[in-house]
Design a protein around this motif. Sequence first.
Motif, PDB file in Angstrom:
ATOM      1  N   GLY A   1      -4.460   3.015  -3.831  1.00  0.00           N
ATOM      2  CA  GLY A   1      -4.067   2.723  -2.457  1.00  0.00           C
ATOM      3  C   GLY A   1      -5.245   2.298  -1.603  1.00  0.00           C
ATOM      4  O   GLY A   1      -5.148   1.365  -0.800  1.00  0.00           O
TER       5      GLY A   1
ATOM      6  N   ALA B   1      -2.146  12.198  -8.055  1.00  0.00           N
ATOM      7  CA  ALA B   1      -2.261  11.788  -6.656  1.00  0.00           C
ATOM      8  C   ALA B   1      -3.623  11.144  -6.388  1.00  0.00           C
ATOM      9  O   ALA B   1      -3.719  10.183  -5.617  1.00  0.00           O
ATOM     10  CB  ALA B   1      -2.050  12.982  -5.736  1.00  0.00           C
ATOM     11  N   THR B   2      -4.661  11.638  -7.043  1.00  0.00           N
ATOM     12  CA  THR B   2      -5.999  11.049  -6.893  1.00  0.00           C
ATOM     13  C   THR B   2      -6.025   9.626  -7.441  1.00  0.00           C
ATOM     14  O   THR B   2      -6.602   8.729  -6.824  1.00  0.00           O
ATOM     15  CB  THR B   2      -7.055  11.918  -7.606  1.00  0.00           C
TER      16      THR B   2
ATOM     17  N   THR C   1       1.525   4.302  -3.120  1.00  0.00           N
ATOM     18  CA  THR C   1       1.097   5.673  -2.836  1.00  0.00           C
ATOM     19  C   THR C   1       2.278   6.644  -2.709  1.00  0.00           C
ATOM     20  O   THR C   1       2.063   7.851  -2.685  1.00  0.00           O
ATOM     21  CB  THR C   1       0.232   5.729  -1.560  1.00  0.00           C
TER      22      THR C   1
ATOM     23  N   ASN D   1       7.975  -2.619  -4.908  1.00  0.00           N
ATOM     24  CA  ASN D   1       6.662  -3.074  -5.338  1.00  0.00           C
ATOM     25  C   ASN D   1       6.747  -4.484  -5.926  1.00  0.00           C
ATOM     26  O   ASN D   1       5.936  -5.353  -5.613  1.00  0.00           O
ATOM     27  CB  ASN D   1       6.090  -2.086  -6.360  1.00  0.00           C
TER      28      ASN D   1
ATOM     29  N   ILE E   1       0.822  -1.216   0.000  1.00  0.00           N
ATOM     30  CA  ILE E   1       0.000   0.000   0.000  1.00  0.00           C
ATOM     31  C   ILE E   1       0.860   1.272   0.000  1.00  0.00           C
ATOM     32  O   ILE E   1       0.719   2.101  -0.894  1.00  0.00           O
ATOM     33  CB  ILE E   1      -0.982  -0.013   1.186  1.00  0.00           C
ATOM     34  N   PRO E   2       1.773   1.457   0.960  1.00  0.00           N
ATOM     35  CA  PRO E   2       2.534   2.704   0.943  1.00  0.00           C
ATOM     36  C   PRO E   2       3.482   2.812  -0.239  1.00  0.00           C
ATOM     37  O   PRO E   2       3.771   3.908  -0.697  1.00  0.00           O
ATOM     38  CB  PRO E   2       3.294   2.697   2.269  1.00  0.00           C
TER      39      PRO E   2
ATOM     40  N   TYR F   1      -3.454   7.506  -7.710  1.00  0.00           N
ATOM     41  CA  TYR F   1      -2.696   6.628  -6.822  1.00  0.00           C
ATOM     42  C   TYR F   1      -3.379   6.461  -5.469  1.00  0.00           C
ATOM     43  O   TYR F   1      -3.281   5.399  -4.858  1.00  0.00           O
ATOM     44  CB  TYR F   1      -1.254   7.122  -6.669  1.00  0.00           C
ATOM     45  N   SER F   2      -4.063   7.474  -5.003  1.00  0.00           N
ATOM     46  CA  SER F   2      -4.819   7.348  -3.750  1.00  0.00           C
ATOM     47  C   SER F   2      -5.951   6.346  -3.906  1.00  0.00           C
ATOM     48  O   SER F   2      -6.208   5.539  -3.007  1.00  0.00           O
ATOM     49  CB  SER F   2      -5.374   8.696  -3.314  1.00  0.00           C
ATOM     50  N   THR F   3      -6.633   6.388  -5.047  1.00  0.00           N
ATOM     51  CA  THR F   3      -7.711   5.424  -5.311  1.00  0.00           C
ATOM     52  C   THR F   3      -7.160   4.007  -5.331  1.00  0.00           C
ATOM     53  O   THR F   3      -7.730   3.093  -4.724  1.00  0.00           O
ATOM     54  CB  THR F   3      -8.405   5.745  -6.652  1.00  0.00           C
TER      55      THR F   3
ATOM     56  N   GLN G   1      -6.060  -1.181  -2.408  1.00  0.00           N
ATOM     57  CA  GLN G   1      -5.103  -2.094  -1.782  1.00  0.00           C
ATOM     58  C   GLN G   1      -5.367  -2.248  -0.294  1.00  0.00           C
ATOM     59  O   GLN G   1      -5.179  -3.335   0.260  1.00  0.00           O
ATOM     60  CB  GLN G   1      -3.671  -1.628  -2.017  1.00  0.00           C
TER      61      GLN G   1
END
Length: 178
Positions: free
Chosen positions: A156, A149-150, A50, A82, A46-47, A152-154, A159
Amino acid sequence: LREVSIGNILSFGGLIFVSCQYFIFPMVIRKFGLNTSIILMTILLIPVVTLIPLSFLFNKGMETGTTNHKTIIFLGFTMAANRIFGNILFSGTLMTVNQVVPANHRRVLNNLLLLGGSCVKVLAPLFAGALVASIFPWKDTISSQIKVATVYSTLGILQIAVAIATTHYLKQNKNELL
């Protein structure tokens, strides 16, 4: 990014992945055990994903489409982590599933797992493309960095949902998997 920058990032990440995966995998399995390694790798993925938008900070002040050495190193390590965490996760999952199934059914199970993995490899880019296509037409007043960022946040958040589901499933079926 230009093709050269993408090639440098992928080459550096691949070099780290190839040189580290074979000793990290057995070390993690020995230290944490199979089930805990699966949970840990699900959570660690996850991190890593992100963190990719942070590369904008390393590349600040550079001409559009170019990258500096800090960005290449950061993204290379991110890509390698990753891949390593994913390798441990999927190999550990396969090992766990093979322990549960009788020996005479493993061939069928492994073929079904390969089929499922192939379907995911086809559907994942379709989902990612649809996600990007739905986010990037947003107003021009929103910077492309926020849009990335949106995305990758989605991913994340998805995940995190997978990590919670995996942890819940492994805790419920702990006695069956041992």
